[in-house]
Design a protein around this motif. Structure first.
Motif, PDB file in Angstrom:
ATOM      1  N   ALA A 185      17.754  77.182 -73.660  1.00 14.58           N
ATOM      2  CA  ALA A 185      17.304  78.139 -72.642  1.00 14.58           C
ATOM      3  C   ALA A 185      16.990  79.491 -73.274  1.00 14.58           C
ATOM      4  O   ALA A 185      16.055  80.185 -72.859  1.00 14.58           O
ATOM      5  CB  ALA A 185      18.379  78.286 -71.567  1.00 14.58           C
ATOM      6  N   TYR A 186      17.767  79.857 -74.282  1.00 17.91           N
ATOM      7  CA  TYR A 186      17.572  81.134 -74.973  1.00 17.91           C
ATOM      8  C   TYR A 186      16.206  81.183 -75.649  1.00 17.91           C
ATOM      9  O   TYR A 186      15.450  82.154 -75.493  1.00 17.91           O
ATOM     10  CB  TYR A 186      18.698  81.296 -75.992  1.00 17.91           C
ATOM     11  N   ALA A 187      15.869  80.146 -76.408  1.00 13.54           N
ATOM     12  CA  ALA A 187      14.572  80.097 -77.076  1.00 13.54           C
ATOM     13  C   ALA A 187      13.433  80.036 -76.060  1.00 13.54           C
ATOM     14  O   ALA A 187      12.348  80.593 -76.285  1.00 13.54           O
ATOM     15  CB  ALA A 187      14.508  78.893 -78.017  1.00 13.54           C
ATOM     16  N   ALA A 188      13.687  79.380 -74.929  1.00 15.53           N
ATOM     17  CA  ALA A 188      12.649  79.234 -73.903  1.00 15.53           C
ATOM     18  C   ALA A 188      12.258  80.573 -73.283  1.00 15.53           C
ATOM     19  O   ALA A 188      11.133  80.732 -72.800  1.00 15.53           O
ATOM     20  CB  ALA A 188      13.123  78.276 -72.813  1.00 15.53           C
ATOM     21  N   LEU A 189      13.173  81.551 -73.277  1.00 17.28           N
ATOM     22  CA  LEU A 189      12.844  82.870 -72.742  1.00 17.28           C
ATOM     23  C   LEU A 189      11.666  83.470 -73.501  1.00 17.28           C
ATOM     24  O   LEU A 189      10.682  83.921 -72.911  1.00 17.28           O
ATOM     25  CB  LEU A 189      14.052  83.810 -72.855  1.00 17.28           C
ATOM     26  N   GLY A 190      11.771  83.485 -74.825  1.00 15.55           N
ATOM     27  CA  GLY A 190      10.711  84.048 -75.647  1.00 15.55           C
ATOM     28  C   GLY A 190       9.445  83.227 -75.626  1.00 15.55           C
ATOM     29  O   GLY A 190       8.334  83.767 -75.627  1.00 15.55           O
ATOM     30  N   GLN A 191       9.585  81.913 -75.580  1.00 17.35           N
ATOM     31  CA  GLN A 191       8.414  81.047 -75.562  1.00 17.35           C
ATOM     32  C   GLN A 191       7.586  81.252 -74.298  1.00 17.35           C
ATOM     33  O   GLN A 191       6.350  81.207 -74.333  1.00 17.35           O
ATOM     34  CB  GLN A 191       8.848  79.593 -75.705  1.00 17.35           C
ATOM     35  N   ALA A 192       8.263  81.491 -73.168  1.00 15.15           N
ATOM     36  CA  ALA A 192       7.554  81.751 -71.916  1.00 15.15           C
ATOM     37  C   ALA A 192       6.746  83.037 -72.013  1.00 15.15           C
ATOM     38  O   ALA A 192       5.595  83.116 -71.552  1.00 15.15           O
ATOM     39  CB  ALA A 192       8.547  81.830 -70.757  1.00 15.15           C
ATOM     40  N   VAL A 193       7.334  84.057 -72.624  1.00 18.86           N
ATOM     41  CA  VAL A 193       6.625  85.328 -72.805  1.00 18.86           C
ATOM     42  C   VAL A 193       5.441  85.143 -73.750  1.00 18.86           C
ATOM     43  O   VAL A 193       4.354  85.696 -73.529  1.00 18.86           O
ATOM     44  CB  VAL A 193       7.581  86.420 -73.340  1.00 18.86           C
ATOM     45  N   GLU A 194       5.615  84.370 -74.809  1.00 19.65           N
ATOM     46  CA  GLU A 194       4.530  84.119 -75.755  1.00 19.65           C
ATOM     47  C   GLU A 194       3.334  83.475 -75.074  1.00 19.65           C
ATOM     48  O   GLU A 194       2.179  83.719 -75.444  1.00 19.65           O
ATOM     49  CB  GLU A 194       5.015  83.206 -76.882  1.00 19.65           C
ATOM     50  N   MET A 195       3.598  82.650 -74.070  1.00 19.23           N
ATOM     51  CA  MET A 195       2.510  81.965 -73.364  1.00 19.23           C
ATOM     52  C   MET A 195       1.950  82.801 -72.224  1.00 19.23           C
ATOM     53  O   MET A 195       1.157  82.319 -71.419  1.00 19.23           O
ATOM     54  CB  MET A 195       3.002  80.605 -72.854  1.00 19.23           C
ATOM     55  N   GLY A 196       2.386  84.074 -72.141  1.00 20.50           N
ATOM     56  CA  GLY A 196       1.802  84.992 -71.172  1.00 20.50           C
ATOM     57  C   GLY A 196       2.463  85.020 -69.817  1.00 20.50           C
ATOM     58  O   GLY A 196       1.929  85.632 -68.883  1.00 20.50           O
ATOM     59  N   GLY A 197       3.617  84.380 -69.685  1.00 19.45           N
ATOM     60  CA  GLY A 197       4.292  84.344 -68.396  1.00 19.45           C
ATOM     61  C   GLY A 197       5.654  84.996 -68.436  1.00 19.45           C
ATOM     62  O   GLY A 197       6.015  85.676 -69.410  1.00 19.45           O
ATOM     63  N   ALA A 198       6.398  84.787 -67.367  1.00 14.66           N
ATOM     64  CA  ALA A 198       7.760  85.306 -67.280  1.00 14.66           C
ATOM     65  C   ALA A 198       8.736  84.172 -67.570  1.00 14.66           C
ATOM     66  O   ALA A 198       8.398  82.991 -67.409  1.00 14.66           O
ATOM     67  CB  ALA A 198       8.023  85.866 -65.881  1.00 14.66           C
ATOM     68  N   PRO A 199       9.944  84.502 -68.047  1.00 15.25           N
ATOM     69  CA  PRO A 199      10.947  83.450 -68.284  1.00 15.25           C
ATOM     70  C   PRO A 199      11.190  82.626 -67.022  1.00 15.25           C
ATOM     71  O   PRO A 199      11.189  83.160 -65.910  1.00 15.25           O
ATOM     72  CB  PRO A 199      12.198  84.252 -68.670  1.00 15.25           C
ATOM     73  N   HIS A 200      11.388  81.350 -67.187  1.00 16.06           N
ATOM     74  CA  HIS A 200      11.614  80.468 -66.045  1.00 16.06           C
ATOM     75  C   HIS A 200      12.988  80.721 -65.424  1.00 16.06           C
ATOM     76  O   HIS A 200      13.966  80.986 -66.141  1.00 16.06           O
ATOM     77  CB  HIS A 200      11.494  79.004 -66.477  1.00 16.06           C
ATOM     78  N   ALA A 201      13.033  80.622 -64.105  1.00 18.44           N
ATOM     79  CA  ALA A 201      14.280  80.892 -63.380  1.00 18.44           C
ATOM     80  C   ALA A 201      15.391  79.948 -63.826  1.00 18.44           C
ATOM     81  O   ALA A 201      16.558  80.340 -63.910  1.00 18.44           O
ATOM     82  CB  ALA A 201      14.044  80.764 -61.877  1.00 18.44           C
ATOM     83  N   ARG A 202      15.036  78.712 -64.148  1.00 19.32           N
ATOM     84  CA  ARG A 202      16.046  77.734 -64.561  1.00 19.32           C
ATOM     85  C   ARG A 202      16.720  78.155 -65.862  1.00 19.32           C
ATOM     86  O   ARG A 202      17.942  78.058 -65.997  1.00 19.32           O
ATOM     87  CB  ARG A 202      15.400  76.364 -64.748  1.00 19.32           C
ATOM     88  N   ASP A 203      15.925  78.645 -66.815  1.00 21.95           N
ATOM     89  CA  ASP A 203      16.492  79.077 -68.092  1.00 21.95           C
ATOM     90  C   ASP A 203      17.381  80.301 -67.918  1.00 21.95           C
ATOM     91  O   ASP A 203      18.449  80.402 -68.536  1.00 21.95           O
ATOM     92  CB  ASP A 203      15.365  79.385 -69.087  1.00 21.95           C
ATOM     93  N   VAL A 204      16.944  81.230 -67.088  1.00 24.94           N
ATOM     94  CA  VAL A 204      17.763  82.418 -66.802  1.00 24.94           C
ATOM     95  C   VAL A 204      19.072  82.011 -66.139  1.00 24.94           C
ATOM     96  O   VAL A 204      20.145  82.539 -66.474  1.00 24.94           O
ATOM     97  CB  VAL A 204      16.986  83.410 -65.915  1.00 24.94           C
ATOM     98  N   ALA A 205      18.991  81.052 -65.192  1.00 27.98           N
ATOM     99  CA  ALA A 205      20.191  80.603 -64.493  1.00 27.98           C
ATOM    100  C   ALA A 205      21.165  79.907 -65.438  1.00 27.98           C
ATOM    101  O   ALA A 205      22.378  80.118 -65.372  1.00 27.98           O
ATOM    102  CB  ALA A 205      19.798  79.650 -63.354  1.00 27.98           C
ATOM    103  N   VAL A 206      20.634  79.069 -66.350  1.00 26.38           N
ATOM    104  CA  VAL A 206      21.484  78.380 -67.322  1.00 26.38           C
ATOM    105  C   VAL A 206      22.221  79.387 -68.194  1.00 26.38           C
ATOM    106  O   VAL A 206      23.434  79.286 -68.408  1.00 26.38           O
ATOM    107  CB  VAL A 206      20.641  77.417 -68.196  1.00 26.38           C
ATOM    108  N   LEU A 207      21.507  80.393 -68.675  1.00 26.87           N
ATOM    109  CA  LEU A 207      22.141  81.410 -69.517  1.00 26.87           C
ATOM    110  C   LEU A 207      23.149  82.233 -68.717  1.00 26.87           C
ATOM    111  O   LEU A 207      24.205  82.617 -69.237  1.00 26.87           O
ATOM    112  CB  LEU A 207      21.084  82.326 -70.124  1.00 26.87           C
ATOM    113  N   GLY A 208      22.842  82.499 -67.443  1.00 30.25           N
ATOM    114  CA  GLY A 208      23.773  83.239 -66.596  1.00 30.25           C
ATOM    115  C   GLY A 208      25.079  82.490 -66.405  1.00 30.25           C
ATOM    116  O   GLY A 208      26.165  83.087 -66.468  1.00 30.25           O
ATOM    117  N   VAL A 209      24.985  81.188 -66.185  1.00 29.22           N
ATOM    118  CA  VAL A 209      26.188  80.373 -66.019  1.00 29.22           C
ATOM    119  C   VAL A 209      27.005  80.349 -67.304  1.00 29.22           C
ATOM    120  O   VAL A 209      28.235  80.490 -67.282  1.00 29.22           O
ATOM    121  CB  VAL A 209      25.806  78.931 -65.587  1.00 29.22           C
TER     122      VAL A 209
END
Length: 246
Positions: free
Chosen positions: A202-226
């Protein structure tokens, strides 16, 4: 608590060996890995080039190194030397100690992230919009708080002799299985299913989402929050347990 954070940052910056492995080492690994990759090849199911993918992966890996390795070993040794016992005699509350350790470790992740970005941009000619560079720095830095909390928990869970091997197993296990060293899309399907629920994925996915021009996915943020609540809560519980022993 502010004073303790400042002390932690100063002590870390003075540790030349630690700063080398957390700041220079990820950039060296990035050059070694990306140097063998074609500039036009992309990650399966994405438009990300391998150069861009490994830039985020190694920046995340460097931040993980700084907060996890530094926190766990330092806390375990402080417990053995009696430093933590001395802090309990002050007005600093238990939650303040845990938060100070998390914040202090997170403060030193910025050099790790920035150096990898500079190397990728100057040597491998990775290009993004200005807002993406700032966003990448922000999400990777914020995500490192999760592993800073894990480092505190490990420091209280293990002894000074056992902390390094335990931390190394967790460190490399999370890095490899979470897809920081290679794209998780190349894993067998059963391993991909496991990887998707690891905090490093989920951590790596945050940056990858930004690289592709979007915002981090809610699922990845939620996983890291938990995971953050789990690790920080565990660290606080272990701190109180250690206090009762004393």
């Amino acid at each position: 608590m502010t004073t303790l954070i400042r002390l932690e940052v100063t002590r870390t910056l003075r540790n030349k060996k630690f700063m080398f492995f957390s700041v220079i080492y990820p950039s060296v690994i990035y050059l070694l890995i990306s140097g063998t990759q074609n500039d036009t090849d992309t990650i399966p199911h994405t438009d990300l080039t391998l150069q861009s993918f490994f830039m985020v992966s190694m920046a995340s890996f460097g931040a993980l190194t700084a907060v996890l390795m530094g926190n766990s070993e330092r806390i375990a040794k402080e417990r053995e030397k009696g430093w933590v016992r001395q802090l309990r005699l002050t007005a600093l509350p238990g939650r303040g100690y845990v938060l100070a350790k998390i914040a202090g470790a997170a403060m030193v992740t910025l050099p790790c992230i920035v150096v990898v970005f500079l190397v990728a941009a100057s040597v491998k000619h990775v290009r993004f919009d200005l807002w993406q560079w700032f966003a990448l720095t922000g999400v990777i830095w914020a995500g490192s708080l999760v592993f800073a909390a894990l480092g505190v928990a490990i420091g209280y869970l293990t002894s000074g002799d056992a902390v390094r091997p335990v931390t190394m197993i967790i460190y490399f296990g999370l890095s490899i299985l979470g897809g920081l060293w290679m794209p998780s899309a190349t894993f067998p399907q059963w391993l991909q299913n496991i990887s998707e629920w690891l905090p490093t994925h989920a951590y790596a996915a945050l940056g990858q989402a930004v690289e592709m021009g979007g915002a981090p996915h809610a699922r990845d943020v939620a996983v890291l929050g938990v995971y953050f609540l789990l690790f920080a809560g565990g660290a606080a519980w272990l701190y109180r347990k250690d206090t009762l022993k004393a």
